[in-house]
Design a protein around this motif. Structure first.
Motif, short mmCIF file in Angstrom:
data_model
loop_
_atom_site.label_atom_id
_atom_site.label_comp_id
_atom_site.label_asym_id
_atom_site.label_seq_id
_atom_site.Cartn_x
_atom_site.Cartn_y
_atom_site.Cartn_z
N GLU A 108 -25.84 23.13 -64.30
CA GLU A 108 -25.31 23.68 -65.53
C GLU A 108 -24.99 25.14 -65.31
O GLU A 108 -25.86 25.92 -64.88
CB GLU A 108 -26.30 23.53 -66.68
CG GLU A 108 -25.78 24.09 -68.00
CD GLU A 108 -26.73 23.85 -69.16
OE1 GLU A 108 -26.54 24.47 -70.21
OE2 GLU A 108 -27.67 23.04 -68.99
N GLY A 109 -23.75 25.53 -65.58
CA GLY A 109 -23.34 26.91 -65.43
C GLY A 109 -23.18 27.58 -66.78
O GLY A 109 -22.76 26.94 -67.75
N VAL A 110 -23.54 28.85 -66.85
CA VAL A 110 -23.42 29.62 -68.08
C VAL A 110 -22.57 30.86 -67.80
O VAL A 110 -22.88 31.62 -66.88
CB VAL A 110 -24.80 30.05 -68.63
CG1 VAL A 110 -24.64 30.90 -69.88
CG2 VAL A 110 -25.66 28.81 -68.92
N TRP A 111 -21.50 31.02 -68.58
CA TRP A 111 -20.64 32.20 -68.46
C TRP A 111 -20.82 33.05 -69.70
O TRP A 111 -20.53 32.61 -70.80
CB TRP A 111 -19.18 31.77 -68.30
CG TRP A 111 -18.29 32.93 -67.95
CD1 TRP A 111 -17.78 33.85 -68.81
CD2 TRP A 111 -17.84 33.28 -66.66
NE1 TRP A 111 -17.04 34.77 -68.12
CE2 TRP A 111 -17.05 34.45 -66.79
CE3 TRP A 111 -18.02 32.72 -65.39
CZ2 TRP A 111 -16.44 35.07 -65.71
CZ3 TRP A 111 -17.42 33.35 -64.31
CH2 TRP A 111 -16.64 34.50 -64.46
N ARG A 112 -21.29 34.26 -69.52
CA ARG A 112 -21.53 35.16 -70.65
C ARG A 112 -20.38 36.16 -70.75
O ARG A 112 -20.15 36.94 -69.84
CB ARG A 112 -22.86 35.89 -70.48
CG ARG A 112 -24.07 34.95 -70.52
CD ARG A 112 -25.37 35.72 -70.33
NE ARG A 112 -26.52 34.86 -70.51
CZ ARG A 112 -27.07 34.12 -69.55
NH1 ARG A 112 -26.53 34.14 -68.34
NH2 ARG A 112 -28.11 33.35 -69.80
N GLY A 113 -19.65 36.08 -71.86
CA GLY A 113 -18.52 36.97 -72.04
C GLY A 113 -17.22 36.20 -72.08
O GLY A 113 -17.18 34.97 -72.08
N ASN A 114 -16.11 36.93 -72.14
CA ASN A 114 -14.79 36.31 -72.20
C ASN A 114 -14.37 35.79 -70.84
O ASN A 114 -14.76 36.31 -69.80
CB ASN A 114 -13.75 37.32 -72.71
CG ASN A 114 -14.08 37.82 -74.10
OD1 ASN A 114 -14.61 37.07 -74.92
ND2 ASN A 114 -13.77 39.08 -74.38
N HIS B 297 -10.79 34.54 -68.81
CA HIS B 297 -9.34 34.45 -68.81
C HIS B 297 -8.92 33.66 -67.58
O HIS B 297 -9.14 34.08 -66.45
CB HIS B 297 -8.71 35.85 -68.78
CG HIS B 297 -7.21 35.83 -68.71
ND1 HIS B 297 -6.48 36.93 -68.34
CD2 HIS B 297 -6.32 34.84 -68.97
CE1 HIS B 297 -5.19 36.62 -68.35
NE2 HIS B 297 -5.08 35.36 -68.73
N ILE B 298 -8.30 32.49 -67.82
CA ILE B 298 -7.85 31.63 -66.73
C ILE B 298 -6.33 31.67 -66.70
O ILE B 298 -5.66 31.37 -67.70
CB ILE B 298 -8.34 30.18 -66.93
CG1 ILE B 298 -9.87 30.14 -66.96
CG2 ILE B 298 -7.80 29.27 -65.83
CD1 ILE B 298 -10.45 28.78 -67.25
N THR B 299 -5.76 32.06 -65.57
CA THR B 299 -4.31 32.18 -65.46
C THR B 299 -3.65 30.87 -65.04
O THR B 299 -2.43 30.74 -65.11
CB THR B 299 -3.93 33.27 -64.45
OG1 THR B 299 -4.46 32.91 -63.16
CG2 THR B 299 -4.51 34.62 -64.88
#
Length: 216
Positions: A170-176, A178-180
């Protein structure tokens, strides 16, 4: 054997030894790093001038000591003109806060890699560059990377997961984020508790709920 004879022998030995230069200290004034073995100029503490003395270091490790470094000079054959440098040190830059058994590689700018107690490796620098021709493999119970401004990771293929099969991860991304490019998920995208796969909503004309989205 008379005392006079012994004195003459001692005097001859003393004169012979006086012509043999023992190891001494010097202060580095200039360094040439271009040859296969570095060449050094230095001033001996007894007034000797060393010109193009070879600096010998351990295989697999090389450094360019700055001007002002102290040197241990070994005159081969007891001749100053045939001296080699076997050790260098500069007290202004040496890392002093080491505990027994610890090892540190450092430079004049203050960057350092310290092998600490309890198998801890600490890297301190302003910019860290890691380049691998084929693969970077980082395996640990926990990896923490911190940068105050920017962290760049570049590779044609990224493979992140709990193991090579991606199981129990399980991965956690904190913050915004942006995927190009295109974002894809083999199972589902859930945003704000709404499933992209199983999402339904009322028809615009007030009818019943729509069918679930059809995958492509």
């Amino acid at each position: 054997m008379s005392n006079d004879f012994l004195r003459r022998v001692d005097a001859k030995i003393a004169r012979a030894l006086s012509r043999v230069r023992l190891g001494f200290r010097a202060v580095l004034t200039a360094l040439d790093t271009t040859p296969g073995v570095q060449l050094l100029q230095a001033d001996g503490l007894a007034g000797e001038q060393l010109q193009a003395s070879e600096v010998f270091q351990q295989f697999g490790f090389t450094s360019a000591p700055p001007a002002g470094s102290q040197c241990i000079v070994l005159p081969l054959g007891g001749k100053t003109a045939h001296s080699v440098i076997v050790a260098t040190e500069h007290g202004n830059y040496r890392v002093q806060a080491l505990k027994s058994g610890e090892v540190c590689v450092y430079n004049q700018a203050g960057a350092k890699i310290t092998l600490k107690q309890d198998k801890v490796v600490a890297i301190e620098c302003d910019k860290l560059e890691v380049r691998a021709k084929d693969e970077i493999d980082m395996t640990a119970a926990r990896i923490r990377l911190r940068a105050s401004q920017r962290m760049g990771l570049y590779a044609p293929v990224w493979d992140l997961g709990g193991d090579e099969d991606g199981a129990d991860c399980e991965g956690v991304w904190r913050g915004n984020l942006h995927i190009t490019g295109t974002s894809r998920a083999d199972v589902d995208h859930i945003t704000g508790g709404v499933s992209l796969v199983h999402h339904v909503h009322p028809e615009n004309d007030g009818g019943g709920p729509t069918d679930e989205p059809i995958g492509i």
